[in-house]
Motif scaffolding. Sequence first.
Motif, mmCIF file in Angstrom:
data_model
loop_
_atom_site.group_PDB
_atom_site.id
_atom_site.type_symbol
_atom_site.label_atom_id
_atom_site.label_comp_id
_atom_site.label_asym_id
_atom_site.label_seq_id
_atom_site.Cartn_x
_atom_site.Cartn_y
_atom_site.Cartn_z
ATOM 1 N N TYR A 1 22.694 -36.911 -15.894
ATOM 2 C CA TYR A 1 22.820 -35.366 -16.219
ATOM 3 C C TYR A 1 21.840 -34.914 -17.251
ATOM 4 N N ARG A 2 21.646 -35.814 -18.213
ATOM 5 C CA ARG A 2 20.800 -35.500 -19.335
ATOM 6 C C ARG A 2 19.451 -35.335 -18.932
ATOM 7 N N ASN A 3 18.950 -35.925 -18.079
ATOM 8 C CA ASN A 3 17.487 -36.053 -17.704
ATOM 9 C C ASN A 3 17.559 -34.497 -16.728
ATOM 10 N N ALA A 4 18.495 -34.191 -15.882
ATOM 11 C CA ALA A 4 18.563 -33.032 -15.356
ATOM 12 C C ALA A 4 18.557 -31.827 -16.144
ATOM 13 N N TYR A 5 19.402 -31.982 -17.062
ATOM 14 C CA TYR A 5 19.527 -30.974 -18.292
ATOM 15 C C TYR A 5 18.339 -30.594 -18.794
ATOM 16 N N VAL A 6 17.613 -31.581 -19.535
ATOM 17 C CA VAL A 6 16.136 -31.535 -19.997
ATOM 18 C C VAL A 6 15.367 -30.832 -19.053
ATOM 19 N N ALA A 7 15.558 -31.418 -17.688
ATOM 20 C CA ALA A 7 14.289 -30.539 -16.855
ATOM 21 C C ALA A 7 14.867 -29.090 -16.587
ATOM 22 N N GLU A 8 16.024 -28.843 -16.460
ATOM 23 C CA GLU A 8 16.486 -27.477 -16.201
ATOM 24 C C GLU A 8 16.017 -26.725 -17.188
ATOM 25 N N LEU A 9 16.234 -27.084 -18.670
ATOM 26 C CA LEU A 9 15.761 -26.365 -19.811
ATOM 27 C C LEU A 9 14.113 -26.055 -19.564
ATOM 28 N N ASN A 10 13.421 -27.024 -19.136
ATOM 29 C CA ASN A 10 11.848 -26.978 -19.222
ATOM 30 C C ASN A 10 11.335 -26.109 -17.970
ATOM 31 N N GLY A 11 12.368 -26.070 -17.145
ATOM 32 C CA GLY A 11 11.892 -25.178 -15.521
ATOM 33 C C GLY A 11 11.089 -26.217 -14.647
ATOM 34 N N LEU A 12 11.584 -27.387 -14.827
ATOM 35 C CA LEU A 12 11.210 -28.573 -13.891
ATOM 36 C C LEU A 12 12.080 -28.923 -12.823
ATOM 37 N N PRO A 13 11.634 -29.328 -11.698
ATOM 38 C CA PRO A 13 12.598 -29.925 -10.716
ATOM 39 C C PRO A 13 13.280 -30.950 -11.095
ATOM 40 N N HIS A 14 14.414 -31.239 -10.431
ATOM 41 C CA HIS A 14 15.272 -32.458 -10.738
ATOM 42 C C HIS A 14 16.121 -32.694 -9.518
ATOM 43 N N GLU A 15 17.183 -33.692 -9.535
ATOM 44 C CA GLU A 15 17.602 -34.247 -8.308
ATOM 45 C C GLU A 15 18.788 -33.347 -7.856
ATOM 46 N N PHE A 16 19.391 -32.366 -8.801
ATOM 47 C CA PHE A 16 20.325 -31.659 -8.594
ATOM 48 C C PHE A 16 19.691 -29.986 -8.377
ATOM 49 N N SER A 17 18.351 -29.915 -8.126
ATOM 50 C CA SER A 17 17.896 -28.658 -7.934
ATOM 51 C C SER A 17 18.360 -27.904 -6.659
ATOM 52 N N ASP A 18 18.459 -28.609 -5.665
ATOM 53 C CA ASP A 18 18.743 -28.065 -4.525
ATOM 54 C C ASP A 18 20.291 -27.732 -4.382
#
Length: 209
Positions: A113-130
């Motif tokens: 969740y931490r990696n996804a949260y950081v990616a979401e803040l930076n506008g990058l795709p992550h495993e929960f994007s879909d």
Amino acid sequence: MKKILSIFLFFFFCFALSQVNRNDTIRVENHPKDSIPAARPMAEAQILEDIEDNNAPAKITKLSPTKAGLYSAVLPGLGQFYNKKYWKIPLVWGAVGTGVGIALWNDKQYKRYRNAYVAELNGLPHEFSDINGITKTVLGNAQDRSKRQRDYAIGITALIYILNIVDAVVDAHLYEGRHDSDLAIVPSVINDQFSTSEAKAGLTLSFRF
């Protein structure tokens, strides 16, 4: 006269010889023998030693609480093995293992969740994007929840680890008392004289001095 005297002497010698027991060369006389020797009288020192041994208090095995605590600190359950409380070893391992497993699983979830949260803040795709409805707020709450559960699991596991050491130390202290024949807790039937109810089952603490 001589004939009468001769006859008288003949019968006299025959009667005398008939009174003599001849030795029987075939019969063997068996004299009974005592196969058990007579017991020798005990010395006074030996008697006193036997009396002291019989009246001496029973030898009680003592365990070292320090060793039990150190063993449990090195490896949970080892102190219980030292105290001969083998049935506690699976309980200790199960409790510690469960706590460690929950802590590791929540730590893994927190990192996801931490990696996804950081990616979401930076506008990058992550495993929960879909997944619809996944926002930075949702991911932030998920990572906080996983972190909190991980910390709780670590705290509970540490408490179990400390209780494992305390249990080993207390068991080593009480080992002598549990094996003291003068101190015993036994089941008994309790009769209440001030109540009309029937007898009840209970425990009795007996102490002899």
